[in-house]
Design a protein around this motif. Sequence first.
Motif, PDB file in Angstrom:
ATOM      1  N   ARG A 231       0.835  -1.213   0.000  1.00 24.94           N
ATOM      2  CA  ARG A 231       0.000   0.000   0.000  1.00 24.94           C
ATOM      3  C   ARG A 231       0.866   1.257   0.000  1.00 24.94           C
ATOM      4  O   ARG A 231       0.565   2.235  -0.702  1.00 24.94           O
ATOM      5  CB  ARG A 231      -0.925  -0.030   1.216  1.00 24.94           C
ATOM      6  N   GLU A 232       1.947   1.255   0.775  1.00 22.76           N
ATOM      7  CA  GLU A 232       2.848   2.408   0.837  1.00 22.76           C
ATOM      8  C   GLU A 232       3.530   2.677  -0.500  1.00 22.76           C
ATOM      9  O   GLU A 232       3.974   3.801  -0.761  1.00 22.76           O
ATOM     10  CB  GLU A 232       3.907   2.170   1.911  1.00 22.76           C
ATOM     11  N   ARG A 233       3.592   1.644  -1.363  1.00 19.72           N
ATOM     12  CA  ARG A 233       4.225   1.790  -2.673  1.00 19.72           C
ATOM     13  C   ARG A 233       3.204   1.901  -3.804  1.00 19.72           C
ATOM     14  O   ARG A 233       3.574   1.865  -4.985  1.00 19.72           O
ATOM     15  CB  ARG A 233       5.149   0.592  -2.925  1.00 19.72           C
ATOM     16  N   GLY A 234       1.945   2.000  -3.467  1.00 16.34           N
ATOM     17  CA  GLY A 234       0.911   2.118  -4.487  1.00 16.34           C
ATOM     18  C   GLY A 234       0.651   0.842  -5.249  1.00 16.34           C
ATOM     19  O   GLY A 234       0.168   0.859  -6.386  1.00 16.34           O
ATOM     20  N   ILE A 235       0.951  -0.311  -4.620  1.00 18.03           N
ATOM     21  CA  ILE A 235       0.764  -1.616  -5.252  1.00 18.03           C
ATOM     22  C   ILE A 235      -0.519  -2.259  -4.744  1.00 18.03           C
ATOM     23  O   ILE A 235      -0.767  -2.276  -3.528  1.00 18.03           O
ATOM     24  CB  ILE A 235       1.969  -2.526  -4.944  1.00 18.03           C
ATOM     25  N   LEU A 236      -1.344  -2.775  -5.648  1.00 16.33           N
ATOM     26  CA  LEU A 236      -2.571  -3.462  -5.264  1.00 16.33           C
ATOM     27  C   LEU A 236      -2.247  -4.840  -4.692  1.00 16.33           C
ATOM     28  O   LEU A 236      -1.304  -5.501  -5.133  1.00 16.33           O
ATOM     29  CB  LEU A 236      -3.498  -3.621  -6.471  1.00 16.33           C
ATOM     30  N   THR A 237      -3.051  -5.287  -3.730  1.00 15.85           N
ATOM     31  CA  THR A 237      -2.829  -6.600  -3.112  1.00 15.85           C
ATOM     32  C   THR A 237      -4.049  -7.498  -3.264  1.00 15.85           C
ATOM     33  O   THR A 237      -5.181  -7.085  -3.028  1.00 15.85           O
ATOM     34  CB  THR A 237      -2.508  -6.463  -1.614  1.00 15.85           C
ATOM     35  N   LEU A 238      -3.781  -8.735  -3.663  1.00 13.04           N
ATOM     36  CA  LEU A 238      -4.795  -9.796  -3.709  1.00 13.04           C
ATOM     37  C   LEU A 238      -4.383 -10.872  -2.716  1.00 13.04           C
ATOM     38  O   LEU A 238      -3.338 -11.504  -2.880  1.00 13.04           O
ATOM     39  CB  LEU A 238      -4.896 -10.398  -5.118  1.00 13.04           C
ATOM     40  N   VAL A 239      -5.195 -11.073  -1.687  1.00 10.28           N
ATOM     41  CA  VAL A 239      -4.936 -12.105  -0.680  1.00 10.28           C
ATOM     42  C   VAL A 239      -5.887 -13.263  -0.921  1.00 10.28           C
ATOM     43  O   VAL A 239      -7.111 -13.095  -0.848  1.00 10.28           O
ATOM     44  CB  VAL A 239      -5.097 -11.557   0.751  1.00 10.28           C
ATOM     45  N   ASP A 240      -5.323 -14.429  -1.220  1.00  7.13           N
ATOM     46  CA  ASP A 240      -6.114 -15.648  -1.384  1.00  7.13           C
ATOM     47  C   ASP A 240      -6.403 -16.201   0.007  1.00  7.13           C
ATOM     48  O   ASP A 240      -5.518 -16.677   0.703  1.00  7.13           O
ATOM     49  CB  ASP A 240      -5.311 -16.645  -2.219  1.00  7.13           C
ATOM     50  N   GLY A 241      -7.684 -16.147   0.397  1.00  6.20           N
ATOM     51  CA  GLY A 241      -8.083 -16.577   1.733  1.00  6.20           C
ATOM     52  C   GLY A 241      -8.780 -17.922   1.763  1.00  6.20           C
ATOM     53  O   GLY A 241      -9.518 -18.203   2.718  1.00  6.20           O
ATOM     54  N   ALA A 242      -8.544 -18.763   0.763  1.00  8.65           N
ATOM     55  CA  ALA A 242      -9.214 -20.064   0.720  1.00  8.65           C
ATOM     56  C   ALA A 242      -8.956 -20.886   1.968  1.00  8.65           C
ATOM     57  O   ALA A 242      -9.829 -21.638   2.419  1.00  8.65           O
ATOM     58  CB  ALA A 242      -8.771 -20.847  -0.515  1.00  8.65           C
ATOM     59  N   GLN A 243      -7.746 -20.739   2.558  1.00  7.89           N
ATOM     60  CA  GLN A 243      -7.404 -21.539   3.734  1.00  7.89           C
ATOM     61  C   GLN A 243      -7.453 -20.733   5.031  1.00  7.89           C
ATOM     62  O   GLN A 243      -7.009 -21.213   6.073  1.00  7.89           O
ATOM     63  CB  GLN A 243      -6.012 -22.150   3.558  1.00  7.89           C
ATOM     64  N   SER A 244      -8.000 -19.530   4.979  1.00  6.91           N
ATOM     65  CA  SER A 244      -8.160 -18.745   6.210  1.00  6.91           C
ATOM     66  C   SER A 244      -9.615 -18.371   6.480  1.00  6.91           C
ATOM     67  O   SER A 244     -10.032 -18.280   7.637  1.00  6.91           O
ATOM     68  CB  SER A 244      -7.303 -17.477   6.164  1.00  6.91           C
ATOM     69  N   PHE A 245     -10.415 -18.179   5.438  1.00  5.90           N
ATOM     70  CA  PHE A 245     -11.824 -17.836   5.589  1.00  5.90           C
ATOM     71  C   PHE A 245     -12.566 -18.992   6.261  1.00  5.90           C
ATOM     72  O   PHE A 245     -12.645 -20.086   5.731  1.00  5.90           O
ATOM     73  CB  PHE A 245     -12.411 -17.545   4.201  1.00  5.90           C
ATOM     74  N   GLY A 246     -13.103 -18.744   7.455  1.00  3.26           N
ATOM     75  CA  GLY A 246     -13.809 -19.772   8.199  1.00  3.26           C
ATOM     76  C   GLY A 246     -12.934 -20.524   9.178  1.00  3.26           C
ATOM     77  O   GLY A 246     -13.444 -21.308   9.986  1.00  3.26           O
TER      78      GLY A 246
END
Length: 433
Positions: A231-246
């Motif tokens: 975020r500090e560098r203006g880069i977008l982030t995609l977090v794959d939460g398949a193994q964390s959601f729930g």
Amino acid sequence: MTQSISKREMCIQRREFLRAFALGGSAALFGRAAFAWPEAGDLPPAPAELDEGYWQSVRRQFVMPSELGVLNAANLCPSPLAVLEAMYDYTRDIDRDPSFPNRVKMSEGKEATRRLLAEFLRATPEEIVITRNTSEGNNLVSSGIDLKPGDEVLIFSDNHPSNNSAWIEKAKRYGFTVRVVEQVNPHPGFEYYIDAFTKLMSARTRVLAFTHVTSTVGDVLPVKDLCRIARERGILTLVDGAQSFGLIDVDLSEMQPDFYTGSGHKWPCGPKEVGVLYIKKSAQAKIWASIVSVYPGAVGISRTFEGFGQRDEPAIIALGEALKFEMRIGKKRIQERSRELTKMAVSELSKVDGVKIWTSLDPSRAAAVVSFQAGNLDPSQLAAALYEKDRIGCAPRDLNDRGGLRFAPHFFNLPSEIERAVAAVKRHMARGV
């Protein structure tokens, strides 16, 4: 069924039908001994101190036979009775009367699930898109961001293929570059990955796509720090939460990714083909909808991003029931329980001669997945033997990549199932499969 029949009578009739099917038709259809629909009743309120008696009452909310230990939550979870009954009720309702006036309740139910997803993830309904699964969510992001030659996408080698393969294929079409941070085994620590990702970021990096918890060995990545640095560098982030959601008590307001994806059929114990894509408000103007059709959502980004055509609203509504079920137990309690069972599995497997554990022995670096190699046994043959002879369900892993077996226990599992699974592995290692 007429409207004069009470909800309780409907419930009794439904369970009697399902029991009759189980005792009669299921054996013929599936070639296995029939199972009986449990008389579970409602889940009792969680006491201040959770004991094994409470967790056994949780286990009775699931229709799996008592002799079957399913240690495969990283792939597919069973659903509790409340979810199955919601699916049954709403599916029957819409098939009884598929007219538009009757279907209004389905749209209302979909929006109720959207609000529950937002509450569950600590986001807002305006940031929630209801998808089919993590794979679809990941691809909506990789297809929707404008990228061109000269741009770079930074990925993690241990991401799921729906993340990595999608970026690599789209790079061929659009000409951007994909750079990869390699995984290290055992988990080298959070600082290592913070440094590794930071070193590969450049002025041309547009997207950072990485998994929250790896499906391979259960490694946890420092998602909050990586999102902040990007975020500090203006880069977008995609977090794959398949193994964390729930599984993990995810707080998107604290993590602050631009995009987060998850599947309902894994750790949330929801129905199949219902998932979530979170799109942060500040990122919504930076992504295009990949599918444009009818029946979009009612609020925020869903009004332009969720026009997927006819949906399975009963399944979407049932996902809301799954979230309410977990919230009734408590998300932090579920996280602690699943990790306790995993620590138990790691501890017991560590005592077996010839077992090599790939998952980090530091519990802060791992979630509820333990991957291990059982001597020289073929993983597929061992997994088949565990299922057929010992009634333990798990996942085999390719020997070319930290191969062996993967156990992924969840809150519906019991310590006795862990003990039985490890004892069976030890026995098969001694006798062969």
